[in-house]
Design an enzyme around this catalytic site. Sequence first.
Site, PDB file in Angstrom:
ATOM      1  N   TYR A   1       0.824  -1.220   0.000  1.00 38.82           N
ATOM      2  CA  TYR A   1       0.000   0.000   0.000  1.00 38.82           C
ATOM      3  C   TYR A   1       0.856   1.267   0.000  1.00 38.82           C
ATOM      4  O   TYR A   1       0.417   2.298  -0.521  1.00 38.82           O
ATOM      5  CB  TYR A   1      -1.013  -0.032   1.158  1.00 38.82           C
ATOM      6  CG  TYR A   1      -2.102  -1.042   0.854  1.00 38.82           C
ATOM      7  CD1 TYR A   1      -3.083  -0.763  -0.091  1.00 38.82           C
ATOM      8  CD2 TYR A   1      -2.093  -2.312   1.424  1.00 38.82           C
ATOM      9  CE1 TYR A   1      -4.050  -1.709  -0.441  1.00 38.82           C
ATOM     10  CE2 TYR A   1      -3.062  -3.268   1.091  1.00 38.82           C
ATOM     11  CZ  TYR A   1      -4.028  -2.957   0.156  1.00 38.82           C
ATOM     12  OH  TYR A   1      -4.969  -3.896  -0.207  1.00 38.82           O
TER      13      TYR A   1
ATOM     14  N   ALA B   1     -12.816   5.882 -20.409  1.00 41.13           N
ATOM     15  CA  ALA B   1     -13.621   6.740 -19.525  1.00 41.13           C
ATOM     16  C   ALA B   1     -13.341   8.228 -19.746  1.00 41.13           C
ATOM     17  O   ALA B   1     -14.274   9.030 -19.829  1.00 41.13           O
ATOM     18  CB  ALA B   1     -13.358   6.364 -18.069  1.00 41.13           C
TER      19      ALA B   1
ATOM     20  N   HIS C   1     -14.835   0.939  -0.433  1.00 43.04           N
ATOM     21  CA  HIS C   1     -13.705   0.036  -0.187  1.00 43.04           C
ATOM     22  C   HIS C   1     -12.571   0.707   0.588  1.00 43.04           C
ATOM     23  O   HIS C   1     -11.449   0.195   0.604  1.00 43.04           O
ATOM     24  CB  HIS C   1     -13.175  -0.534  -1.509  1.00 43.04           C
ATOM     25  CG  HIS C   1     -14.093  -1.566  -2.112  1.00 43.04           C
ATOM     26  ND1 HIS C   1     -13.930  -2.054  -3.391  1.00 43.04           N
ATOM     27  CD2 HIS C   1     -15.177  -2.210  -1.595  1.00 43.04           C
ATOM     28  CE1 HIS C   1     -14.893  -2.951  -3.637  1.00 43.04           C
ATOM     29  NE2 HIS C   1     -15.661  -3.054  -2.567  1.00 43.04           N
TER      30      HIS C   1
HETATM   31  P1  OAD Z   1     -11.237  -4.237 -12.249  1.00 41.42           P
HETATM   32  O1  OAD Z   1      -9.769  -4.158 -12.466  1.00 41.42           O
HETATM   33  O2  OAD Z   1     -11.797  -5.537 -11.841  1.00 41.42           O
HETATM   34  O3  OAD Z   1     -12.010  -3.773 -13.549  1.00 41.42           O
HETATM   35  C1  OAD Z   1     -11.662  -2.607 -14.228  1.00 41.42           C
HETATM   36  C2  OAD Z   1     -12.641  -2.388 -15.360  1.00 41.42           C
HETATM   37  O4  OAD Z   1     -12.311  -1.154 -15.986  1.00 41.42           O
HETATM   38  C3  OAD Z   1     -12.611  -3.458 -16.446  1.00 41.42           C
HETATM   39  O5  OAD Z   1     -13.952  -3.820 -16.792  1.00 41.42           O
HETATM   40  C4  OAD Z   1     -11.931  -2.767 -17.639  1.00 41.42           C
HETATM   41  O6  OAD Z   1     -12.453  -3.173 -18.885  1.00 41.42           O
HETATM   42  C5  OAD Z   1     -12.309  -1.312 -17.393  1.00 41.42           C
HETATM   43  N1  OAD Z   1     -11.355  -0.330 -17.937  1.00 41.42           N
HETATM   44  C6  OAD Z   1     -10.010  -0.443 -18.045  1.00 41.42           C
HETATM   45  N2  OAD Z   1      -9.482   0.690 -18.550  1.00 41.42           N
HETATM   46  C7  OAD Z   1     -10.510   1.538 -18.758  1.00 41.42           C
HETATM   47  C8  OAD Z   1     -10.618   2.861 -19.271  1.00 41.42           C
HETATM   48  N3  OAD Z   1      -9.548   3.555 -19.660  1.00 41.42           N
HETATM   49  N4  OAD Z   1     -11.852   3.418 -19.359  1.00 41.42           N
HETATM   50  C9  OAD Z   1     -12.959   2.719 -18.967  1.00 41.42           C
HETATM   51  N5  OAD Z   1     -12.914   1.464 -18.487  1.00 41.42           N
HETATM   52  C10 OAD Z   1     -11.716   0.879 -18.375  1.00 41.42           C
HETATM   53  O7  OAD Z   1     -11.587  -3.084 -11.167  1.00 41.42           O
HETATM   54  P2  OAD Z   1     -12.854  -2.946 -10.222  1.00 41.42           P
HETATM   55  O8  OAD Z   1     -14.069  -3.508 -10.853  1.00 41.42           O
HETATM   56  O9  OAD Z   1     -12.887  -1.542  -9.758  1.00 41.42           O
HETATM   57  O10 OAD Z   1     -10.993  -3.926  -4.133  1.00 41.42           O
HETATM   58  O11 OAD Z   1     -12.426  -3.870  -9.012  1.00 41.42           O
HETATM   59  C11 OAD Z   1     -13.262  -4.003  -7.903  1.00 41.42           C
HETATM   60  C12 OAD Z   1     -12.453  -4.232  -6.654  1.00 41.42           C
HETATM   61  O12 OAD Z   1     -11.577  -5.336  -6.840  1.00 41.42           O
HETATM   62  C13 OAD Z   1     -11.529  -3.107  -6.288  1.00 41.42           C
HETATM   63  O13 OAD Z   1     -12.187  -2.056  -5.587  1.00 41.42           O
HETATM   64  C14 OAD Z   1     -10.493  -3.757  -5.458  1.00 41.42           C
HETATM   65  C15 OAD Z   1     -10.319  -5.066  -6.194  1.00 41.42           C
HETATM   66  O14 OAD Z   1      -9.988  -6.142  -5.422  1.00 41.42           O
HETATM   67  C16 OAD Z   1     -10.182  -3.662  -3.091  1.00 41.42           C
HETATM   68  O15 OAD Z   1      -9.005  -3.423  -3.195  1.00 41.42           O
HETATM   69  C17 OAD Z   1     -10.856  -3.674  -1.769  1.00 41.42           C
END
Ligand code: OAD
Length: 246
Positions: free
Chosen positions: A66, A227, A119
């Site tokens: 972290y 995004a 989170h």
């Molecule tokens: P993920 O890494 O699982 O997913 C990221 C998403 O963003 C994917 O669907 C990609 O296709 C999309 N993506 C990537 N680049 C992008 C861009 N430039 N514009 C738009 N979309 C884009 O991340 P989260 O779903 O946020 O928890 O993950 C959820 C949780 O899993 C996090 O909060 C974290 C992790 O474990 C903790 O750390 C507590």
Amino acid sequence: MKEFDAAEFSLDENSRLVILSGAGVSADSGLKTFRGQGGLWEGHRVEEVATPEAFDDHPELVIRFYNERRRQLAEVEANDAHRAIAKLQKEMKERCFLVTQNVDDLHERGGAEKVCHMHGELLQLKCMAGHKTRISGEQNMDMRCEECGGYLRPDIVWFGEVPYFIDNIQRKVAECTHFIFTGTSSQVYPAAGLKGLAKQAGAKVLNINLEIDEADWMTDYYIQGKASEVWPKCVEEILSLEYSKA
Ligand code: OAD
């Protein structure tokens, strides 16, 4: 599921919007997402750095992980997606509830006034009694809670722990008329279940993401793209329609 159309989505002065953001929103700022090629979880085993058991077993490794995230966060800036979301929230005021899975502070740096960090927050530590301490640089093992002298851990909701504010978040979603999820792979619950809750409540559901799952029956509309590129246009379209009615 069809491509986003601002007129059909019809977000107006009576709407109640919930926006759920994920790592993809911060990707264009230069922060890694978690899943997929080059993602954070590709280089680290979740159970080694993101569980309470990991912190009990080897706190140094977890703290180092972290500290590195915090160091990288200090090197990046908010992007146009964060700014566009903040602009929409400013216009809609309390009718727009922004909840993020992101532990960075880029929504705030992009101008968002109220952000619900389900989170946790990278720039915060907490002790076992729940007292919070802000931190911008490195955590070291000697740091103690200023209020009670207890050991400090990153204020991150780890796997196996319950997200913050979950009751309030679910209530907001159950009452919303519009739900946008963006930059999230929808793989981590309970966050991933919120779109289903919104759909059940009769809300219109929009996904703004680089990758779109076309078989997702819970989503009504999508905008596919980076995004930082698609959010400004989306907000511009929504706001110009709202203003043209006034
Ligand atoms: P993920 O890494 O699982 O997913 C990221 C998403 O963003 C994917 O669907 C990609 O296709 C999309 N993506 C990537 N680049 C992008 C861009 N430039 N514009 C738009 N979309 C884009 O991340 P989260 O779903 O946020 O928890 O993950 C959820 C949780 O899993 C996090 O909060 C974290 C992790 O474990 C903790 O750390 C507590």
